[in-house]
Motif scaffolding. Structure first.
Motif, PDB file in Angstrom:
ATOM      1  N   LEU B  14       0.938  -1.080  -0.147  1.00 46.45           N
ATOM      2  CA  LEU B  14       0.070   0.062   0.016  1.00 46.45           C
ATOM      3  C   LEU B  14       0.881   1.265   0.315  1.00 46.45           C
ATOM      4  O   LEU B  14       1.797   1.632   0.746  1.00 46.45           O
ATOM      5  N   VAL B  15       0.705   2.027  -1.157  1.00 52.43           N
ATOM      6  CA  VAL B  15       1.645   3.282  -1.181  1.00 52.43           C
ATOM      7  C   VAL B  15       1.569   4.086   0.010  1.00 52.43           C
ATOM      8  O   VAL B  15       2.507   4.889   0.419  1.00 52.43           O
ATOM      9  N   ASN B  16       0.389   4.380   0.639  1.00 50.83           N
ATOM     10  CA  ASN B  16       0.058   5.573   1.550  1.00 50.83           C
ATOM     11  C   ASN B  16       0.310   4.820   3.064  1.00 50.83           C
ATOM     12  O   ASN B  16      -0.078   5.621   3.737  1.00 50.83           O
ATOM     13  N   PHE B  17       0.516   3.912   3.233  1.00 52.23           N
ATOM     14  CA  PHE B  17       0.528   3.007   4.306  1.00 52.23           C
ATOM     15  C   PHE B  17       1.645   3.792   5.524  1.00 52.23           C
ATOM     16  O   PHE B  17       1.235   4.005   6.568  1.00 52.23           O
ATOM     17  N   THR B  18       2.806   4.197   4.996  1.00 53.12           N
ATOM     18  CA  THR B  18       3.713   5.013   5.972  1.00 53.12           C
ATOM     19  C   THR B  18       3.045   6.314   6.506  1.00 53.12           C
ATOM     20  O   THR B  18       3.055   6.879   7.687  1.00 53.12           O
ATOM     21  N   HIS B  19       2.155   6.899   5.624  1.00 54.33           N
ATOM     22  CA  HIS B  19       1.520   8.093   5.979  1.00 54.33           C
ATOM     23  C   HIS B  19       0.564   7.687   6.994  1.00 54.33           C
ATOM     24  O   HIS B  19       0.466   8.479   8.024  1.00 54.33           O
ATOM     25  N   GLU B  20      -0.066   6.459   6.971  1.00 52.06           N
ATOM     26  CA  GLU B  20      -1.175   6.084   7.824  1.00 52.06           C
ATOM     27  C   GLU B  20      -0.475   5.811   9.284  1.00 52.06           C
ATOM     28  O   GLU B  20      -0.978   6.105  10.496  1.00 52.06           O
ATOM     29  N   VAL B  21       0.691   5.090   9.152  1.00 46.61           N
ATOM     30  CA  VAL B  21       1.216   4.846  10.407  1.00 46.61           C
ATOM     31  C   VAL B  21       1.766   5.923  11.231  1.00 46.61           C
ATOM     32  O   VAL B  21       1.808   6.378  12.275  1.00 46.61           O
ATOM     33  N   GLU B  22       2.258   6.975  10.309  1.00 52.03           N
ATOM     34  CA  GLU B  22       2.901   8.096  10.914  1.00 52.03           C
ATOM     35  C   GLU B  22       1.755   9.002  11.691  1.00 52.03           C
ATOM     36  O   GLU B  22       1.813   9.567  12.689  1.00 52.03           O
ATOM     37  N   LYS B  23       0.522   8.831  11.044  1.00 51.58           N
ATOM     38  CA  LYS B  23      -0.605   9.765  11.748  1.00 51.58           C
ATOM     39  C   LYS B  23      -0.890   8.940  12.905  1.00 51.58           C
ATOM     40  O   LYS B  23      -1.367   9.530  13.916  1.00 51.58           O
TER      41      LYS B  23
END
Lengths: 303, 182, 660
Positions: B14-23
């Motif tokens: 998932l391309v935006n997974f790191t963003h989700e985890v950062e949030k």
């Protein structure tokens, strides 16, 4: 300003009041002897446990922690904790909400359901920090009536009080470093005991993060390693500043004996209890009967 | 009988997974340079399958499904040694907690965790008092119940409102229902 | 000059800058708008105004349309103001009746997601520039003579190289070194990568050349005390620290040191070996003169007596201040290692057998404290294995975020030296990346792998010390295997980060040059001008500007030397005529301007009885405008930035004229 630091509410958490009340009573009495008044905090609950609970949902964790902080805010007093885990919950949430108005609003939205509002008006301190920084080593040393006769202490600093270092802002920061801290060593030696260096002194006890509940063997294996290392240097007792580590080392020794067959018989004391002994409190007054590992061998070495 | 492909297709991350985890609290995960300082200092890693660095790698690759279903993310004792030492200021402990939060929302948390929520819902404490301790408290000159929600149950509705308000108890209920079905 | 006719035939030239401007702002629209502005008689555009055809357009248009002012709407004046000033001059105009409208850095680049608003802003900028251009006055560049001498501060390999280049050109060079000997960190090294040349062997010939060169005046044990003056005319006061030894009389025989009763740690050996209170730092020191460390000297006089008739020692020597006039200055103050004890997890300073890369150089060096034997500090025994910790304090948000560039290569070199000198001793390199970027560097990496060094791809998390053996247990993860690993190591070498010297920070304030956020000195341009600073006539060479190996240091030093010679060879430097100008008739001599000037460019002089007037030194004045703003009598004009010119710009912003 110093007066404000010498009176605070006492946040008890769970393990101290509900399993090892000796920690509660010794903390209050020894603090009083040093001029620190710790006042009952009515209606507090679980901090909630940063590992076991925070793992499920951070927003609920923040809201429950903020509720506890609110109770102290309502008293107009800073809050003192006796437990590393409670320190992480209350101190971290307090700092986070103070610095982040959006998050504060979010949490207050939940707190509204409990008719409360977090304001960010108080500070949270660990009692060990309060004793070292606000009372000072000299006063601690002067309060000793029963020097501890050079007993060898294996200090367990625990984890959540000091780490991560860049999210902690203690006065006298060098004594509170994460690799080679000194403050507990100094506080123990001020009582006439000897702080022993041992392999992996800063290692975790293993109980945290919900691991004690989910994979007890992993937790006990870690505790076992620490006990082995402490035994190798011949400690007479273990001293902690966290009731959860305290339980893990105390009850944990029984569990380790049963599961792995290793027996240590090393008594475990919270610093409040050690300080109580040094200030002349009796073993009964310190609630030592709650301890799984009998403390008698240690007491013999002192008196 | 074809052999199963051993190749990981990066497209499935998932391309935006790191963003989700950062949030969710796992700040700076994108700048991890895989040095391994975290695993090397991890006390659990030396006695079980927890490989902190590998979890960071899987997160960066967006392998959400594997991570949320993994057992290893529950082995961390949150000692914060990795976070303390990380030279890139990644917070592996908080990444793991963020993953655990996501797993919980997907009803994948181990039972004992939700049990803590129940204890708090019922008594305010994750470790409620027992009779033996009550007796000892009195012996020590303390009130039988500590001045917490134990002595002041009038604070409990507030506690429950919070636990209900964030939806955590609803998750517990869903998990219990799943158990019953089994 | 005040009666000159103001320009009323302005030409506006709009640059596309490829797509940098044209991709956001419709050039035709902007050009048509420019034609509607007051005083504009010609507007044109071109893809790259700075190119030759672009500049030709300006030249031709000036003649064809009889322009008397030029506005170029393009990039930042920091890039091409000189270019277009020259083009205007080539067309016959005074180069200062030229104005640059920055519609790239100040519009198209930063507002590229909002093209309509960017276009409106570009119109505003052009309008303002035209309004100002209509009030510009011709000015003449002034020239001041340049002192024919250059000062090089720091005599490591960078300073030495620069000094030799300059001196060979026939220019007097003052080489200032704060330590008792020249040579710097390079003289500490044993072998250099990738050739494995002996460092001292390739450096000492240069050191001797410096010593012998008729055009180089080397001042060792000397520091810069004060810097006065301005470009082309610096007066640097240096402090010749009291050596306690008369350089002319000392022949370096060493009789004094033999009898000295005081022993200290030798700084050159990084504390690993001893020296006396009277000492030379190393045997190949240049100059080979003894120095007394007066902090340790007990003034027992034994050395004085032993020196006898040579009479080379003066225990009562005092520091001496010397003024030196130079035209340009090169800063080459080098580096120190990061205080790696701050990374407590690796135990430096607490564990006996953990040392730094530079300390390794001293131990493995035949002229070092152990005669070239690598031994464990704890027991003097030969190590059976050595662990190397790469990126120690580099690439670290808690220490130094940058890469120190040379440590991968020198750690490979150290591994080689161990395998060569001590067969059977195994080097283990704990790394995150192996950065082998230079000529023959990757080949060197191949060679070291081939020779049998062990590599573990994992950053060292922490080191424990065995209390009995004093061995170091190194903890890392072999990330390629995905397994936590430990190594029981006899010794650990930390490849500590390179940092600029603390004394460089003090020096740079005296020179008023800047530093970058990483604390190294700031170059004029990181790509095109790494050897200059933004302060004219002060140049940079070597590690003081950033970590680098010897080839890059020497190359940069030669570049700095070439640049530093230009004003000397030209004999003059140009002063941009933007200085403040005092109107003597209005000046009352109140002195407010002088008290505020940050560059000490204003002096008050007596004219007649009790009357004072301020006067501005054009060379020191930077045109900052502080005096002009403060003068209560409005007696100071800022040339090229007069009040009416600035007011016109502001007025043009707020009262739009001209069509769409």
């Amino acid at each position: 300003m110093s007066e404000a630091k010498l009176k605070s509410s006492l946040f008890l958490g769970c393990i101290a009041p509900n399993r090892y009340p000796g920690i509660e009573v010794s903390t209050i009495k020894t603090a009083k002897n040093l001029g620190v008044e710790l006042v009952d905090l009515k209606g507090a609950g679980c901090c909630p446990a940063p590992g076991a609970f925070g793992s499920m949902d951070l927003l609920t964790w923040e809201a429950l922690a903020a509720r506890n902080i609110c109770l102290s805010e309502q008293m107009g007093l800073d809050c003192t904790v006796v437990c590393n885990g409670c320190y992480k919950s209350l101190y971290d949430v307090n700092e986070k909400l103070k610095a982040n108005p959006v998050e504060m609003e979010k949490v207050n939205g939940i707190l509204k359901l409990a008719d409360m509002q977090y304001k960010g008006s108080i500070e949270v301190r660990h009692v060990a920090e309060q004793l070292y920084n606000d009372v000072g080593i000299k006063k601690i040393r002067d309060s000793v009536v029963q020097p501890l006769n050079g007993i060898k202490v294996g200090i367990h600093y625990g984890c959540h009080l000091l780490k991560p270092g860049r999210e902690r802002h203690f006065t006298n920061a060098e004594a509170f470093g994460t690799e080679i801290p000194r403050f507990l060593d100094e506080m123990v030696e001020a009582l006439g005991a000897r702080s022993m260096d041992y392999k992996d002194k800063m290692m975790c006890c293993g109980a945290g993060g919900g691991v004690r509940g989910y994979k007890k063997d992993f937790a006990l294996d870690m505790t076992n390693e620490k006990l082995k290392n402490m035994q190798a240097v011949g400690v007479d007792c273990i001293v902690d500043v966290c009731p959860f580590c305290h339980l893990q080392f105390d009850l944990g020794q029984m569990e380790i004996a049963e599961k792995f067959g290793d027996k240590y018989n090393i008594p475990v004391l919270h610093y409040g209890q050690l300080l109580g002994l040094a200030q002349g409190m009796s073993p009964d007054e310190l609630g030592l009967e709650a301890h799984q590992i009998k403390v008698d061998s240690l007491l013999d070495k002192i008196v | 009988m074809a052999l199963e492909s051993q190749v990981l297709s990066l497209n499935k991350g998932l391309v935006n997974f790191t963003h989700e985890v950062e949030k969710g609290g796992g700040e700076n995960i994108s700048v991890c340079y895989q040095c391994g300082t975290c695993t090397a200092g991890c006390p659990m890693g030396r006695r079980n399958a927890l490989r902190t660095r590998k979890i960071m790698r899987m997160t960066a690759l967006g392998l959400k499904d594997e991570l949320l279903k993994s057992d290893e993310i529950w082995y961390c004792s949150t000692c914060y040694t990795c976070t303390d030492r990380c030279p890139r200021h990644v917070k592996p402990t908080d990444v793991i907690i963020a993953l655990r939060n996501m797993a919980t929302k997907n009803l994948l948390a181990p039972k004992n965790f939700l049990q803590n929520a129940t204890f708090i819902y019922q008594t305010g404490h994750a470790v409620p008092i027992n009779d033996a301790t009550k007796k000892l408290r009195v012996k020590l000159g303390l009130p039988e119940n500590p001045p917490t929600t134990h002595a002041f149950p009038e604070f409990m509705p507030g506690v429950r409102a919070i636990l209900d308000g964030t939806g955590l108890m609803a998750i517990k209920a869903q998990m219990d229902a799943k158990e019953v079905k089994k | 000059m005040a009666n000159e006719k103001k320009p009323n035939r302005v030409g506006v030239f709009i640059c596309h800058c490829g797509t940098n401007i044209a991709g956001v702002i419709p050039i035709d629209q902007l050009r048509e708008y420019a034609m509607t502005l007051p005083n504009v008689v010609h507007a044109d555009n071109y893809t790259y105004m700075c190119s030759t055809p672009g500049q030709e357009k300006i030249k031709t248009a000036i003649k064809e349309h009889n322009l008397d002012a030029v506005v170029v709407a393009a990039c930042s004046p920091r890039l091409h103001e000189p270019t277009f000033r020259k083009a205007s001059a080539a067309g016959g105009l005074n180069p200062f009746i030229f104005e640059m409208a920055n519609i790239r850095e100040q519009s198209s680049w930063i507002h590229m997601k909002e093209p309509e608003r960017a276009t409106e802003k570009a119109k505003d900028i052009v309008r303002m520039s035209v309004a100002r251009a209509s009030l510009l006055e011709p000015l003449d560049t002034k020239y001041i003579p340049v002192e024919k001498a250059i000062m090089v501060i720091g005599a490591g390999v960078a300073g030495i190289q620069a000094a030799l280049e300059i001196a060979d050109s026939g220019i007097t060079t003052y080489l200032i070194e704060k330590d008792p000997s020249i040579g710097g960190n390079m003289s500490r090294l044993d072998k250099t990568f990738p050739t494995l040349d002996c460092s001292q062997c390739i450096l000492t010939p240069k050191m001797v050349d410096v010593d012998r060169h008729p055009n180089i005046k080397t001042l060792t044990y000397t520091e810069v005390d004060k810097v006065d003056g301005y470009i082309g005319n610096f007066t640097v006061t240096v402090r010749r620290k009291a050596r306690g030894v008369k350089e002319a009389e000392c022949n370096g025989c060493g009789d004094c040191a033999a009898v000295c009763p005081v022993t200290k740690g030798n700084e050159f050996d990084l504390g690993l070996g001893p020296r006396k209170a009277i000492y030379v730092p190393f045997p190949q020191a240049v100059p080979l003169k003894y120095t007394i460390d007066f902090d340790s000297c007990i003034k027992c006089d034994l050395c004085v007596k032993k020196c006898g008739d040579k009479n080379a020692i003066d225990l009562n020597m005092k520091d001496e201040l010397v003024e030196i006039k130079v035209g340009t200055i090169i800063v080459a103050t080098g580096f120190d290692l990061y205080e790696i004890e701050k990374k407590e997890e690796w135990g430096y300073g607490r564990y006996d057998n953990v040392i730094t890369g530079l300390q390794f150089e001293r131990l493995i060096n035949a002229s070092g404290p152990t005669g070239g034997k690598l031994i464990r500090p704890s027991d003097g025994q030969k190590p059976h294995n050595v662990a190397f910790v790469l990126c120690a304090g580099s690439r670290d948000q808690d220490a130094n975020p940058y890469c120190s560039r040379v440590c991968c290569m020198y750690s490979l070199k150290h591994a080689h030296q161990i395998m060569e000198k001590m067969p059977g001793t195994i080097p283990y390199l704990f790394y995150m990346d192996i950065r082998a970027f230079g000529k023959a560097y990757e080949e060197f990496y191949y060679r070291i792998q081939d020779e049998g060094a062990k590599f573990v791809r994992g950053r060292v998390s922490y080191i424990e010390e065995d209390p009995v053996t004093k061995n170091c247990i190194v903890h890392a993860e072999d990330t390629l295997l995905g397994t936590p690993v430990t190594l029981d190591a006899d010794m650990v070498v930390l490849a500590s980060a390179i940092v600029p010297k603390e004394t460089t920070e003090l020096l740079r304030n005296k020179l008023t040059i800047s530093r970058s956020p990483d604390k190294f000195l700031l170059e004029a341009h990181p790509k095109l001008n790494p050897f200059s600073t933004s302060t004219d006539a002060i140049f940079l060479a070597g590690c003081c500007q950033g970590p680098k190996d010897i080839p890059d240091t020497v190359a940069q030093a030669a570049g700095a030397a070439a640049a530093a010679q230009v004003p000397i060879n030209q004999g003059k430097v140009a002063l941009e005529p933007i200085a403040a100008k005092v109107n003597d008739d209005l000046c009352s001599g109140c002195g407010v301007c002088g008290s505020l000037c940050p560059y000490k460019a204003i002096t008050l002089s007596e004219i007649g009885e009790g009357h004072r007037r301020a006067s501005v030194n054009d060379a020191m004045c930077k045109g900052c405008g502080t005096c002009g703003a403060a003068c209560p009598a409005k007696a100071i004009t800022m040339q090229h930035f007069k009040n009416e010119q600035i007011r016109a710009q502001i007025a043009a912003l707020f009262t739009p004229v001209g069509g769409a």
